[in-house]
Design an enzyme around this catalytic site. Structure first.
Site, PDB file in Angstrom:
ATOM      1  CB  SER A   1      16.052  12.195 -22.227  1.00 41.82           C
ATOM      2  OG  SER A   1      15.324  12.067 -23.426  1.00 41.82           O
TER       3      SER A   1
ATOM      4  CG  ASP B   1       9.710   7.366 -21.617  1.00 37.44           C
ATOM      5  OD1 ASP B   1       9.165   8.181 -22.386  1.00 37.44           O
ATOM      6  OD2 ASP B   1      10.918   7.415 -21.308  1.00 37.44           O
TER       7      ASP B   1
ATOM      8  CG  HIS C   1      10.782  11.005 -21.287  1.00 33.81           C
ATOM      9  ND1 HIS C   1      11.610  10.029 -21.794  1.00 33.81           N
ATOM     10  CD2 HIS C   1      11.392  12.194 -21.561  1.00 33.81           C
ATOM     11  CE1 HIS C   1      12.670  10.598 -22.354  1.00 33.81           C
ATOM     12  NE2 HIS C   1      12.561  11.904 -22.224  1.00 33.81           N
TER      13      HIS C   1
END
Length: 286
Positions: A133, A230, A260
């Site tokens: 991320s 996601d 995600h």
């Protein structure tokens, strides 16, 4: 764009075949876990980290926003690196997890400095950077700043420029209201509070580190894994990173039902296989 997508999916197919042919050492055998250590930095908060000594190239894991080094992906990568005898380091950003400092004082620039400190002081030789991320954004920034220490990059749900991009897509009225209040409250399912608060100062500072508006001067192998389900960071961000990096060795791997966090068993297997494939490639080149 169509031809680029075709090239990406051709490379993905080749990687899938490689994974099917190989037997990666990733059994249920438990190795002795690393212990938490603290790096003392002049005039800066101490950084908490866990390190496994081993061969080069090493692997460095970069967590996501407000996350820490104790997650499933970080644990699995340590076990994998131990099984192969390669070095591995994971750490907590300033203000996160076991590191000193306050999360509210953190910025993208602060956390970029943390990553550079790790590369400069806590590991030896070129590393495979694995960023999750926001860690994927920091991974790119670190690779630009320290190309000689970056052997390859593996992005997981890479959130390059994400805070800034989402803010800039809000209606003008909403942005004005946020600027007047001085903070932006964003709903999330990833903490007990149910929201994350960004100050306008944080967003302005983050804007200085955006990378998607121009070519990204990274020439090492790049692998970008993203889930198509996601709901936090859209998968097309990984495609944008792939388009902008100067490297010719770039694969984008999309998981149709991936979320995600990418912490399901098959997600982690794919991450491990991808890193193993890169280690093979890098050690063969040597």
């Amino acid at each position: 764009m169509a031809s680029t997508l075709a090239r990406h999916f051709s490379r993905i197919f080749q990687l899938t075949l490689n994974v099917q042919r190989k037997s990666v050492t990733f059994s249920g055998v438990r190795h002795k876990s690393s212990t938490v250590q603290y790096a003392t930095r002049p005039d800066l908060p101490k950084l908490a980290y866990r390190k496994v000594k081993g061969k080069s190239p090493g692997v460095v894991f970069l967590p996501g926003f407000a996350s820490n080094m104790g997650g499933k992906k970080a644990d699995a990568l340590e076990e994998f690196c131990q099984s192969l005898g390669h070095s591995y380091l994971r750490f907590d950003y300033t203000g996160c997890g076991s590191s000193e400092g306050e999360m509210v004082d953190g910025t993208v620039g602060t956390w970029k400095k943390d990553v550079l400190y790790v590369l400069d002081e806590l590991v030896e030789g070129p590393q495979i950077l694995v960023g999750s991320s926001m860690g994927g954004w920091l991974m790119c920034l670190a690779a630009i700043a320290r190309p000689e220490r970056t052997a390859a990059m593996v992005g997981i749900s890479t959130a390059a420029d994400h805070f800034v991009t989402v803010f800039n897509t809000l209606p003008i009225e909403a942005r004005k209201e946020i600027e007047e209040k001085g903070q932006w409250v964003v709903p999330t399912k990833h903490n007990e509070e149910g929201s994350i608060t960004f100050t306008t100062e944080f967003l302005k500072e983050a804007e200085q580190h955006c990378i998607l508006q121009s070519p990204i001067p990274v020439t090492c192998p790049v692998r970008l894994i993203h889930g198509m389900k996601d709901q936090d960071v859209p998968w097309h961000i990984s495609m944008q990173v792939a388009e902008r990096v100067l490297s010719n060795d770039v694969d984008v791997i999309l998981r149709k039902h991936g979320q995600h966090r990418m912490v399901e068993k098959e997600d982690i297997k794919l991450i491990v296989y991808t890193i193993d494939d890169l280690i093979d490639k890098l050690t063969t080149l040597v």
